[in-house]
Design an enzyme around this catalytic site. Structure first.
Site, PDB file in Angstrom:
ATOM      1  N   GLY A   1     -16.033   6.843   1.554  1.00 33.00           N
ATOM      2  CA  GLY A   1     -15.303   7.384   0.453  1.00 33.00           C
ATOM      3  C   GLY A   1     -13.831   7.376   0.703  1.00 33.00           C
TER       4      GLY A   1
ATOM      5  CG  HIS B   1      -2.003   2.523   5.919  1.00 29.44           C
ATOM      6  ND1 HIS B   1      -1.121   1.656   5.875  1.00 29.44           N
ATOM      7  CD2 HIS B   1      -1.920   3.286   7.090  1.00 29.44           C
ATOM      8  CE1 HIS B   1      -0.119   1.766   7.082  1.00 29.44           C
ATOM      9  NE2 HIS B   1      -0.941   2.758   7.664  1.00 29.44           N
TER      10      HIS B   1
ATOM     11  CG  HIS C   1      -8.132  13.307   5.742  1.00 31.44           C
ATOM     12  ND1 HIS C   1      -7.744  13.550   4.564  1.00 31.44           N
ATOM     13  CD2 HIS C   1      -8.678  12.075   5.493  1.00 31.44           C
ATOM     14  CE1 HIS C   1      -7.979  12.795   3.770  1.00 31.44           C
ATOM     15  NE2 HIS C   1      -8.637  11.696   4.299  1.00 31.44           N
TER      16      HIS C   1
ATOM     17  CG  HIS D   1      -5.752   8.054   5.856  1.00 34.53           C
ATOM     18  ND1 HIS D   1      -6.060   6.960   4.936  1.00 34.53           N
ATOM     19  CD2 HIS D   1      -6.521   8.960   4.851  1.00 34.53           C
ATOM     20  CE1 HIS D   1      -6.928   7.195   4.093  1.00 34.53           C
ATOM     21  NE2 HIS D   1      -7.135   8.470   4.104  1.00 34.53           N
TER      22      HIS D   1
ATOM     23  CG  ASN E   1     -12.990   9.932   4.129  1.00 33.39           C
ATOM     24  OD1 ASN E   1     -13.840  10.632   4.896  1.00 33.39           O
ATOM     25  ND2 ASN E   1     -12.125  10.644   3.465  1.00 33.39           N
TER      26      ASN E   1
ATOM     27  CB  CYS F   1      -1.023  -0.104   1.321  1.00 27.87           C
ATOM     28  SG  CYS F   1      -0.666   1.042   2.481  1.00 27.87           S
TER      29      CYS F   1
HETATM   30  P1  AMP Z   1      -8.985   9.126   1.871  1.00 27.25           P
HETATM   31  O1  AMP Z   1     -10.057   9.508   0.468  1.00 27.25           O
HETATM   32  O2  AMP Z   1      -9.493   9.417   2.991  1.00 27.25           O
HETATM   33  O3  AMP Z   1      -8.665   7.740   1.353  1.00 27.25           O
HETATM   34  O4  AMP Z   1      -7.669   9.988   1.679  1.00 27.25           O
HETATM   35  C1  AMP Z   1      -6.575   9.714   0.829  1.00 27.25           C
HETATM   36  C2  AMP Z   1      -5.862  10.935   0.852  1.00 27.25           C
HETATM   37  O5  AMP Z   1      -4.530  10.619   0.730  1.00 27.25           O
HETATM   38  C3  AMP Z   1      -6.110  12.005  -0.337  1.00 27.25           C
HETATM   39  O6  AMP Z   1      -6.576  13.116   0.563  1.00 27.25           O
HETATM   40  C4  AMP Z   1      -5.037  12.108  -1.163  1.00 27.25           C
HETATM   41  O7  AMP Z   1      -4.633  13.645  -1.283  1.00 27.25           O
HETATM   42  C5  AMP Z   1      -3.936  11.761  -0.319  1.00 27.25           C
HETATM   43  N1  AMP Z   1      -2.680  11.072  -0.775  1.00 27.25           N
HETATM   44  C6  AMP Z   1      -2.769   9.950  -1.663  1.00 27.25           C
HETATM   45  N2  AMP Z   1      -1.371   9.812  -2.109  1.00 27.25           N
HETATM   46  C7  AMP Z   1      -0.674  10.746  -1.184  1.00 27.25           C
HETATM   47  C8  AMP Z   1       0.712  10.926  -1.441  1.00 27.25           C
HETATM   48  N3  AMP Z   1       1.570  10.370  -1.894  1.00 27.25           N
HETATM   49  N4  AMP Z   1       1.130  11.903  -0.178  1.00 27.25           N
HETATM   50  C9  AMP Z   1       0.418  12.549   0.269  1.00 27.25           C
HETATM   51  N5  AMP Z   1      -0.927  12.437   0.354  1.00 27.25           N
HETATM   52  C10 AMP Z   1      -1.430  11.437  -0.344  1.00 27.25           C
END
Ligand code: AMP
Length: 119
Positions: A89, A94, A98, A96, A83, A3
């Site tokens: 969404g 993995h 925000h 996380h 999320n 991932c």
């Molecule tokens: P989610 O929709 O909650 O799964 O959010 C995924 C988040 O990961 C989005 O806000 C993307 O902009 C962010 N994201 C994806 N790839 C990267 C990356 N390489 N570095 C930093 N943020 C990322």
């Protein structure tokens, strides 16, 4: 290891780090939705919040509070969002959080545009 956030933890993909310890990492979202938009992850892989170890979540709470202090939004306030799964969404599988701040955040209507889409 496959991932994208595990690759960030391993240093295989670069990230703009804010704070790190042996268990957690905070870095800037690549596509910020607010003046402050940080992603906070456990280094160990959990697919989403529903899979998260509650004891580790306790430790993660402290880390998130430290991130807010580091960014200087602990007093001004911020929004913490995770999320979870399809309806949440979630795009990166993995866990996380925000952390959004740096401005007065809007609160949007989260219903689908056509309510029939929900059923
Ligand atoms: P989610 O929709 O909650 O799964 O959010 C995924 C988040 O990961 C989005 O806000 C993307 O902009 C962010 N994201 C994806 N790839 C990267 C990356 N390489 N570095 C930093 N943020 C990322």
């Amino acid at each position: 290891m496959n991932c994208i956030f595990e690759k960030i933890v391993a240093g295989e993909i670069p990230s703009n780090k804010v704070l790190e310890n042996d268990k957690f990492l905070a870095f800037h979202d690549i596509n910020p939705k607010a003046p402050v938009h940080i992603l906070i992850i456990p280094k160990q892989h959990y697919a989403n919040f529903q899979e998260m170890d509650p004891a580790l979540m306790g430790e993660m709470t402290k880390f998130i509070q430290e991130v807010a202090i580091t960014l200087g939004v602990d007093k001004s306030g911020y929004r913490l969002v995770t999320n979870c799964g399809e309806n949440g969404g979630q795009e990166v599988m993995h866990l996380h959080f925000h952390l959004l701040g740096g401005t007065m955040l809007k609160w949007t209507d989260n219903h689908a545009a056509n309510t029939k889409d929900n059923f």
